[in-house]
Motif scaffolding. Structure first.
Motif, PDB file in Angstrom:
ATOM      1  N   ALA A 298      47.083   0.666  64.338  1.00  0.00           N
ATOM      2  CA  ALA A 298      47.873   0.384  65.192  1.00  0.00           C
ATOM      3  C   ALA A 298      47.234   0.969  66.961  1.00  0.00           C
ATOM      4  O   ALA A 298      48.288   0.637  67.342  1.00  0.00           O
ATOM      5  N   GLY A 299      47.092   2.377  66.775  1.00  0.00           N
ATOM      6  CA  GLY A 299      46.734   2.296  67.987  1.00  0.00           C
ATOM      7  C   GLY A 299      45.850   1.202  69.125  1.00  0.00           C
ATOM      8  O   GLY A 299      46.574   1.776  70.501  1.00  0.00           O
ATOM      9  N   TYR A 300      45.654   0.624  68.653  1.00  0.00           N
ATOM     10  CA  TYR A 300      44.255   0.221  68.918  1.00  0.00           C
ATOM     11  C   TYR A 300      45.536  -1.169  69.799  1.00  0.00           C
ATOM     12  O   TYR A 300      45.181  -2.227  70.737  1.00  0.00           O
ATOM     13  N   LEU A 301      46.596  -1.599  68.445  1.00  0.00           N
ATOM     14  CA  LEU A 301      47.678  -2.965  69.113  1.00  0.00           C
ATOM     15  C   LEU A 301      48.095  -2.472  70.047  1.00  0.00           C
ATOM     16  O   LEU A 301      48.402  -3.350  70.774  1.00  0.00           O
ATOM     17  N   SER A 302      47.910  -0.994  70.520  1.00  0.00           N
ATOM     18  CA  SER A 302      49.530  -0.580  71.156  1.00  0.00           C
ATOM     19  C   SER A 302      49.249  -1.115  72.300  1.00  0.00           C
ATOM     20  O   SER A 302      49.307  -0.929  73.477  1.00  0.00           O
ATOM     21  N   SER A 303      47.563  -0.194  72.971  1.00  0.00           N
ATOM     22  CA  SER A 303      47.042  -0.413  73.593  1.00  0.00           C
ATOM     23  C   SER A 303      46.819  -1.315  74.004  1.00  0.00           C
ATOM     24  O   SER A 303      46.977  -1.732  75.898  1.00  0.00           O
ATOM     25  N   ARG A 304      46.683  -2.247  74.138  1.00  0.00           N
ATOM     26  CA  ARG A 304      46.435  -3.893  74.087  1.00  0.00           C
ATOM     27  C   ARG A 304      47.783  -4.675  75.515  1.00  0.00           C
ATOM     28  O   ARG A 304      47.718  -5.576  76.085  1.00  0.00           O
ATOM     29  N   GLN A 305      48.752  -3.810  74.623  1.00  0.00           N
ATOM     30  CA  GLN A 305      50.044  -3.624  76.000  1.00  0.00           C
ATOM     31  C   GLN A 305      49.829  -2.742  76.900  1.00  0.00           C
ATOM     32  O   GLN A 305      51.033  -3.370  78.394  1.00  0.00           O
ATOM     33  N   VAL A 306      49.077  -1.917  77.210  1.00  0.00           N
ATOM     34  CA  VAL A 306      49.369  -1.218  78.656  1.00  0.00           C
ATOM     35  C   VAL A 306      48.599  -2.198  79.431  1.00  0.00           C
ATOM     36  O   VAL A 306      47.478  -2.678  79.418  1.00  0.00           O
ATOM     37  N   PRO A 307      49.466  -1.782  80.502  1.00  0.00           N
ATOM     38  CA  PRO A 307      49.198  -3.155  82.259  1.00  0.00           C
ATOM     39  C   PRO A 307      48.309  -2.678  83.046  1.00  0.00           C
ATOM     40  O   PRO A 307      47.643  -1.530  82.345  1.00  0.00           O
ATOM     41  N   LEU A 308      47.550  -3.814  83.676  1.00  0.00           N
ATOM     42  CA  LEU A 308      46.366  -3.762  84.349  1.00  0.00           C
ATOM     43  C   LEU A 308      46.954  -2.454  85.114  1.00  0.00           C
ATOM     44  O   LEU A 308      47.394  -2.392  85.735  1.00  0.00           O
ATOM     45  N   THR A 309      45.626  -1.901  85.325  1.00  0.00           N
ATOM     46  CA  THR A 309      45.437  -0.472  86.357  1.00  0.00           C
ATOM     47  C   THR A 309      44.345  -0.114  86.192  1.00  0.00           C
ATOM     48  O   THR A 309      43.312   0.038  86.224  1.00  0.00           O
ATOM     49  N   ARG A 310      44.461  -0.450  88.102  1.00  0.00           N
ATOM     50  CA  ARG A 310      43.091  -0.817  88.889  1.00  0.00           C
ATOM     51  C   ARG A 310      42.581   0.538  89.309  1.00  0.00           C
ATOM     52  O   ARG A 310      42.669   1.750  88.875  1.00  0.00           O
ATOM     53  N   ALA A 311      40.772   0.695  89.091  1.00  0.00           N
ATOM     54  CA  ALA A 311      40.090   1.619  89.260  1.00  0.00           C
ATOM     55  C   ALA A 311      40.095   2.257  90.607  1.00  0.00           C
ATOM     56  O   ALA A 311      40.551   1.216  91.627  1.00  0.00           O
ATOM     57  N   VAL A 312      40.373   3.766  90.969  1.00  0.00           N
ATOM     58  CA  VAL A 312      40.388   4.021  92.447  1.00  0.00           C
ATOM     59  C   VAL A 312      39.659   4.482  93.245  1.00  0.00           C
ATOM     60  O   VAL A 312      39.443   4.133  93.610  1.00  0.00           O
ATOM     61  N   ASP A 313      38.092   4.370  92.341  1.00  0.00           N
ATOM     62  CA  ASP A 313      36.734   4.629  93.566  1.00  0.00           C
ATOM     63  C   ASP A 313      35.808   3.516  92.903  1.00  0.00           C
ATOM     64  O   ASP A 313      35.069   3.871  91.765  1.00  0.00           O
TER      65      ASP A 313
END
Length: 627
Positions: free
Chosen positions: A190-205
């Motif tokens: 269930a945790g993996y399925l919810s992680s698929r909805q986390v929005p793109l969050t760019r790399a800072v470096d």
């Protein structure tokens, strides 16, 4: 619910999927760990010959050892790569580990469970820097306290459920662990399925080159954390909370068995009670802090931790003469509710203590290094938690009882608090300001957006009471350097505090011309360093409540260092306990306690217009008739 409430974040994609993902991860961790410890404590399972008390402390140390070994690498990975993808990969790793754990539970391979515990620590090490660096990228700075509060509260709610599920699935049928195994696999998927909805969050470096030399990189990222003294000391403060909290909670299974004479269900109740307290304290932080980062809550939290740890000792200092085998009988036993209140309040004050520190680290850290600074925090946290396990083992081996260990922790907490607040008086200053705002007065600041988020500025304000610096300091998030009369600065017991707060003593040319010149030089140096300096141009407290003539010293400061000047008016403080009487003495009878105190911040004045006469007129206008 107010539109500014922290709970609105739970309906937004930038926060909700991330929240659910970390919630399920914390839930699974605690189902596994509590199930394992309950099995070892109450079913007589021996692993490598260790008894239940030794195993609890060793298991705690084993879980956090990876934070020391891998955090430097984890921080680099979190800064270099896009975070939503990292979260998904870490959750896939969790599914694999939970499959191994499920097999170990079913086959009774308890030594393998210790290995899985270590590997889960590795997985948590990878997730930690991503977790706390994600928030400031997706949330506005005004949302950081609320976001952190929800994450902390959610984590501890997950802990509660994990403790209950882990305890019940093992306690009801310890000979058939299939149920706990199924839960571990289900929650990880269930945790993996919810992680698929986390929005793109760019790399800072993204150009960062990852160093695999853990020792060298550890020192390097600790160096990043040390660049800002308040950030580093906040990390030490958080690490102490983990020391204190882990030392307390690791003892609860043995405390239940040996002191309370209870079973695994009572252990679950105690752990859940502590977790409920942390969740409550975390959620209250946003309201108590006025929707901003309020580090004044940190000393408040540390006081509560000491007080209720001491009371926990007195709640049940010796083994209870009568064993109890169900929760209902335990709740009806004299002294139980006092113990539960102590644990709840320990958790709540822990929330007051830790949430503002996490938000402060996220706000003041260099964004490009934030994941690595969080990794440094995790390393130091881990070292403190290992030290907590070692201290607990040493104290208990020396013949102390578990309640006596609680007293030792309370005394250590008080000593550490005094030490930290002597190093960073900003915490104590904000605490006094918070008390003034929430207890003595009802502060109503307006126009605080006129204070620049960074860079130098001068604040000029009418001077009504001895509480003025505390009230101003509590109204503005940035620390200010206050210019103060040298005789007050030299008061023996307060002088060290004023020095640590970087207050600037000043005298008139008639009293001490050299000190006056030194004060102007120090003011210029603070402005050159990009700080805010607060001046009371009247030169003393008003004797009649009216704004007195502004002295021309402000013009000399601006002439040398042209910076914006923010006029501020304090209202409704005349006649309070801390203002002067007309004969010059301080009022001895409390007045205007709990009064509404408006604090009006005006628009910045350009250096060319910042004359003493003009600033005096602006402050008078801001104050109006509210003397």
């Amino acid at each position: 619910m107010s539109s500014s409430s922290q709970f609105r974040l739970l309906g937004q994609r930038r926060f909700a999927p991330f929240f659910v993902t970390q919630f399920l991860g914390a839930l699974n961790d605690n189902v596994f760990r509590n199930g394992f410890l309950i099995l070892a404590t109450f079913q007589g399972v021996l692993v490598f010959g260790m008894n239940h008390s030794e195993l609890a402390n060793i298991a705690g140390a084993l879980f956090i050892l990876p934070f020391v070994i891998l955090s430097a690498t984890a921080g680099q990975i979190a800064d270099k790569y896009e975070k939503s993808r990292l979260i998904r990969l870490i959750k896939l790793l969790e599914i694999g580990l939970m499959a191994i754990a499920a097999a170990a539970f079913v086959t009774g391979s308890y030594a393998l469970l210790l290995l899985v515990l270590f590997l889960m620590g590795c997985q948590s090490t990878l997730f930690g820097p991503v977790k706390y660096a994600y928030l400031p990228q997706q949330l506005d700075h005004t949302e950081l306290v609320g976001g952190n509060a929800l994450v902390e509260a959610g984590t501890y709610i997950a802990i509660i459920l994990g403790l209950i599920i882990g305890g019940l699935t093992v306690g009801f049928n310890p000979d058939n662990p299939a149920l706990v195994a199924s839960c571990l696999l289900g929650f990880s998927i269930a945790g993996y399925l919810s992680s698929r909805q986390v929005p793109l969050t760019r790399a800072v470096d993204p150009e960062l080159r990852i160093s695999l030399n853990a020792w060298r990189e550890t020192w390097r990222i600790v160096g990043f954390a040390r660049e800002d003294r308040s950030v580093f000391l906040s990390i030490l403060g958080i690490s102490w909370f983990w020391f204190f909290g882990s030392a307390m909670t690791l003892q609860l299974p043995a405390y239940t068995l040996d002191i309370l004479r209870g079973d695994e269900f009572i252990t679950t109740l105690l752990l859940a009670t502590f977790a409920v307290g942390v969740g409550i304290g975390s959620l209250l932080c946003e309201r108590l802090s006025g929707h901003r980062i309020e580090i004044g809550l940190v000393p408040f939290g540390s006081i509560g931790l000491t007080v209720f740890a001491i009371d926990l000792y007195f709640a049940q200092a010796v083994p209870h003469p009568v064993p109890v085998d169900d929760v209902a009988a335990f709740l009806s036993r004299p002294g139980t509710w006092r113990l539960l209140v102590d644990l709840t309040m320990l958790g709540a004050f822990g929330g007051f203590y830790s949430v503002p520190l996490y938000a402060l680290i996220q706000q003041r850290s260099e964004r490009r290094h934030l994941s690595r600074i969080i990794a440094a925090n995790n390393i130091i946290n881990a070292l403190f938690m290992v030290a907590a396990s070692l201290l607990s083992i040493a104290v208990l081996s020396a013949g102390f009882t578990i309640p006596q260990l609680f007293i030792v922790l309370a005394i250590l907490n008080a000593l550490v608090a005094v030490y930290i607040y002597s190093l960073v008086p900003e915490f104590l200053m904000r605490f006094l300001a918070w008390i003034a705002i929430t207890v003595i007065y009802r502060l109503r600041p307006t126009g605080t957006e006129n204070i620049p988020a960074s860079g130098p500025a001068i604040v000029v304000c009418n001077h009504v009471s001895f509480m003025d610096p505390v009230i101003l300091g509590g109204s503005v998030q940035r620390p200010m350097r206050f210019v103060m009369y040298y005789r007050i600065f030299r008061i023996p017991l307060l002088r060290h505090f004023f020095q640590q707060a970087k207050a600037i003593p000043i005298a008139s040319a008639r009293d001490d011309e050299a000190l006056m010149e030194a004060a102007f030089e120090q003011i210029d140096a603070e402005l050159a360093a990009g700080n805010i300096v607060c001046i009371f141009p009247e030169g003393g407290l008003t004797p009649d409540g009216e704004v007195q003539r502004f002295r021309p010293g402000i013009e000399r400061i601006i002439e040398k260092r042209p910076v914006p000047v923010i006029p501020v008016a304090l209202c409704r403080l005349w006649g309070s306990w801390f203002s002067r009487r007309r004969d010059g003495g301080v009022r001895k009878i409390p007045g205007r306690l709990f009064a509404r105190v408006p604090v009006h911040f005006g628009a910045p004045v350009a250096p060319a217009d910042a004359t003493a006469e003009n600033l005096e007129l602006l402050v008078r206008t801001l104050r109006g008739d509210e003397r």
